[in-house]
Design a protein around this motif. Structure first.
Motif, PDB file in Angstrom:
ATOM      1  N   GLN A   1      -5.169 -16.092   7.753  1.00 12.73           N
ATOM      2  CA  GLN A   1      -5.413 -15.056   8.586  1.00 12.73           C
ATOM      3  C   GLN A   1      -5.407 -15.155   9.997  1.00 12.73           C
ATOM      4  OE1 GLN A   1      -5.520 -12.052   7.215  1.00 12.73           O
ATOM      5  NE2 GLN A   1      -5.823 -12.582   5.078  1.00 12.73           N
TER       6      GLN A   1
ATOM      7  N   THR B   1      -7.072 -13.563  12.423  1.00 13.54           N
ATOM      8  CA  THR B   1      -8.559 -13.287  12.632  1.00 13.54           C
ATOM      9  C   THR B   1      -9.277 -14.777  12.485  1.00 13.54           C
ATOM     10  OG1 THR B   1      -8.243 -11.027  11.591  1.00 13.54           O
ATOM     11  CG2 THR B   1     -10.641 -11.743  12.077  1.00 13.54           C
TER      12      THR B   1
ATOM     13  N   ARG C   1       0.855  -1.127  -0.029  1.00 13.16           N
ATOM     14  CA  ARG C   1       0.061   0.001  -0.094  1.00 13.16           C
ATOM     15  C   ARG C   1       0.946   1.218  -0.018  1.00 13.16           C
ATOM     16  NH1 ARG C   1      -3.594   0.168   4.876  1.00 13.16           N
ATOM     17  NH2 ARG C   1      -2.276  -1.247   5.758  1.00 13.16           N
TER      18      ARG C   1
ATOM     19  N   LEU D   1      -0.599 -12.922   7.815  1.00 12.25           N
ATOM     20  CA  LEU D   1      -0.356 -12.631   9.402  1.00 12.25           C
ATOM     21  C   LEU D   1      -0.329 -13.831  10.515  1.00 12.25           C
ATOM     22  CD1 LEU D   1       0.142 -10.163  11.087  1.00 12.25           C
ATOM     23  CD2 LEU D   1      -2.409  -9.883  11.467  1.00 12.25           C
TER      24      LEU D   1
ATOM     25  N   LEU E   1       1.467  -4.990  15.652  1.00 11.18           N
ATOM     26  CA  LEU E   1       1.627  -5.159  14.445  1.00 11.18           C
ATOM     27  C   LEU E   1       2.608  -3.803  14.069  1.00 11.18           C
ATOM     28  CD1 LEU E   1      -1.743  -5.585  12.464  1.00 11.18           C
ATOM     29  CD2 LEU E   1      -0.094  -7.143  13.635  1.00 11.18           C
TER      30      LEU E   1
ATOM     31  N   GLU F   1     -12.833 -11.382   8.854  1.00 10.76           N
ATOM     32  CA  GLU F   1     -11.360 -10.849   8.334  1.00 10.76           C
ATOM     33  C   GLU F   1     -11.832 -10.079   7.174  1.00 10.76           C
ATOM     34  OE1 GLU F   1      -8.815  -9.780   9.468  1.00 10.76           O
ATOM     35  OE2 GLU F   1      -7.521  -9.243   7.686  1.00 10.76           O
ATOM     36  N   LYS F   2     -11.742  -8.833   6.953  1.00  7.16           N
ATOM     37  CA  LYS F   2     -12.056  -7.873   5.660  1.00  7.16           C
ATOM     38  C   LYS F   2     -13.535  -8.069   4.937  1.00  7.16           C
ATOM     39  CE  LYS F   2      -7.250  -6.596   5.082  1.00  7.16           C
ATOM     40  NZ  LYS F   2      -6.492  -7.548   5.854  1.00  7.16           N
TER      41      LYS F   2
ATOM     42  N   TYR G   1     -10.657  -4.010   7.257  1.00  4.46           N
ATOM     43  CA  TYR G   1     -10.129  -4.462   8.650  1.00  4.46           C
ATOM     44  C   TYR G   1     -10.685  -5.826   8.922  1.00  4.46           C
ATOM     45  CZ  TYR G   1      -8.333   0.286   9.592  1.00  4.46           C
ATOM     46  OH  TYR G   1      -7.688   1.475   9.498  1.00  4.46           O
ATOM     47  N   GLY G   2     -10.042  -6.580   9.980  1.00  2.14           N
ATOM     48  CA  GLY G   2     -10.823  -7.681  10.811  1.00  2.14           C
ATOM     49  C   GLY G   2     -12.038  -6.861  11.500  1.00  2.14           C
TER      50      GLY G   2
ATOM     51  N   ILE H   1     -10.539  -4.410  14.311  1.00  5.10           N
ATOM     52  CA  ILE H   1      -9.257  -4.763  15.159  1.00  5.10           C
ATOM     53  C   ILE H   1      -8.209  -3.848  14.710  1.00  5.10           C
ATOM     54  CG2 ILE H   1      -7.915  -6.833  15.455  1.00  5.10           C
ATOM     55  CD1 ILE H   1     -10.010  -8.879  14.358  1.00  5.10           C
TER      56      ILE H   1
HETATM   57  C1  G1P Z   1      -4.232  -6.967   9.682  1.00  3.49           C
HETATM   58  C2  G1P Z   1      -5.414  -7.926  10.321  1.00  3.49           C
HETATM   59  C3  G1P Z   1      -6.717  -7.148  10.526  1.00  3.49           C
HETATM   60  C4  G1P Z   1      -6.565  -6.117  11.345  1.00  3.49           C
HETATM   61  C5  G1P Z   1      -5.551  -4.895  10.566  1.00  3.49           C
HETATM   62  C6  G1P Z   1      -5.351  -3.805  11.455  1.00  3.49           C
HETATM   63  O1  G1P Z   1      -4.682  -6.573   8.284  1.00  3.49           O
HETATM   64  O2  G1P Z   1      -5.394  -9.058   9.313  1.00  3.49           O
HETATM   65  O3  G1P Z   1      -7.706  -7.922  11.112  1.00  3.49           O
HETATM   66  O4  G1P Z   1      -7.735  -5.179  11.386  1.00  3.49           O
HETATM   67  O5  G1P Z   1      -4.092  -5.590  10.327  1.00  3.49           O
HETATM   68  O6  G1P Z   1      -4.358  -2.822  10.764  1.00  3.49           O
HETATM   69  P1  G1P Z   1      -3.678  -5.762   7.243  1.00  3.49           P
HETATM   70  O7  G1P Z   1      -3.463  -4.371   7.374  1.00  3.49           O
HETATM   71  O8  G1P Z   1      -2.009  -6.538   7.647  1.00  3.49           O
HETATM   72  O9  G1P Z   1      -4.230  -6.117   6.150  1.00  3.49           O
END
Ligand code: G1P
Length: 296
Positions: A225, A227, A13, A106, A126, A186-187, A166-167, A199
């Motif tokens: 995932q 989640t 991204r 993840l 994270l 998840e998403k 997001y989750g 999340i």
């Molecule tokens: C990850 C998790 C997601 C969470 C998010 C927060 O997604 O899988 O559940 O809500 O981080 O930033 P990513 O951002 O790595 O796609």
């Protein structure tokens, strides 16, 4: 308690900035993002940290390593303020590294920490998310873990149009800001999302999560995932964090966060405010973009 920081993603991204450098090393104002994350871990009482890395992540190790040459040069030059900053980084915590060999998601990145973590609860933070609050976000989750003896994750309400990033959870608020969770997705597409409680990148997990990850197949995006594995736990709680979360994985949020953090710095604040006033004023008064360059 130990903390695991997954930092193995490609940072898609934020390309092209992340082509050859990890997104976790992008500076927010004057520090790399991951340094804020480690400072939050330390402020939450954690000093044993495992960073799950991947390709192009060597600069993370270098950042937290001792740099004799740099320290010597700063000492000789009498630059004591910088010398202290550089030394403090090395003394922050015990940091270990493990590589996720393939980018399988993840959940898989967290599974890489199984041996290091052992049979104890642990935090997951994270590496591209910064939090700011009176009580550190991870500390709030540790308190919930201690009270309910179950996994806990941080949550934030997000606007409807953002739920698919997001989750998302569904749960019952059992005390102020604490949710007993009964569904995690998840998403999800916006019309299938069970709520707008997302999340937000901080977790305190019981070690049975490793078995749940092992049982979890590929989910959204073909990745394992976290989640989906969390959804298999018997009990899990959520906490709407009393503070603010910054997801620096995308460029606009990163820029806003940098500005906000610069505003906290007394030396920079006034200059920055004047600069912003000047560009905004020019934007509305100058006839052409060429006239909109600001004097420095
Ligand atoms: C990850 C998790 C997601 C969470 C998010 C927060 O997604 O899988 O559940 O809500 O981080 O930033 P990513 O951002 O790595 O796609």
């Amino acid at each position: 308690m130990k903390a695991v920081i997954p930092a193995a993603g490609f940072g898609t991204r934020f390309l092209p900035a992340t082509k050859a450098q990890p997104k976790e090393m992008l500076p927010v104002f004057d520090k790399p993002t991951i340094q804020y994350v480690i400072e939050e871990a330390v402020a939450s009482g954690i000093d044993d940290i495992l960073i799950v890395t991947g390709k192009n992540k060597r600069s993370i190790e270098d950042h937290f390593d001792k740099s004799f040459e740099l320290e010597y040069t700063l000492k000789q030059a009498g630059k004591t303020k910088y010398l202290k900053q550089v030394q403090d980084i090395t003394d922050l915590a015990d940091i270990c590294y493990i590589r996720q060999k393939e980018q399988k998601g993840l959940g898989d990145a967290i599974y890489c920490a199984k041996k290091h973590v052992g049979d104890e609860p642990f935090a997951v933070m994270l590496g591209d998310t910064i939090t700011k609050g009176k009580t550190p976000c991870t500390k709030q989750l540790i308190d919930i873990y201690n009270k309910y003896e179950a996994s806990a994750i941080s949550l934030e309400r997000v606007p409807q149009e953002k739920v698919e990033r997001y989750g998302i959870i569904k749960g019952v608020e059992i005390e102020q800001d604490v949710y007993q969770i009964d569904e995690l997705v998840e998403k999800p597409p916006v019309n299938e999302a069970p709520s707008n409680l997302a999340i937000m990148g901080r977790y305190v997990l019981t070690p049975d999560i490793f078995d749940k990850i092992k049982e979890t197949g590929a989910g959204v995006g073909g990745e394992i995932q976290l989640t989906d594995a969390l959804a298999k736990l018997d009990k899990i709680y959520g906490n709407t964090f009393e503070g603010k979360t910054y997801d620096i994985g995308n460029r606009l949020e990163w820029l806003k966060t940098s500005i906000e953090f610069a505003m906290d710095d007394e030396e920079s604040k006034n200059d920055l405010i004047n600069y912003m006033k000047e560009i905004i004023c020019l934007l509305y008064t100058s006839p052409s973009p060429r006239d909109r360059s600001v004097s420095r």
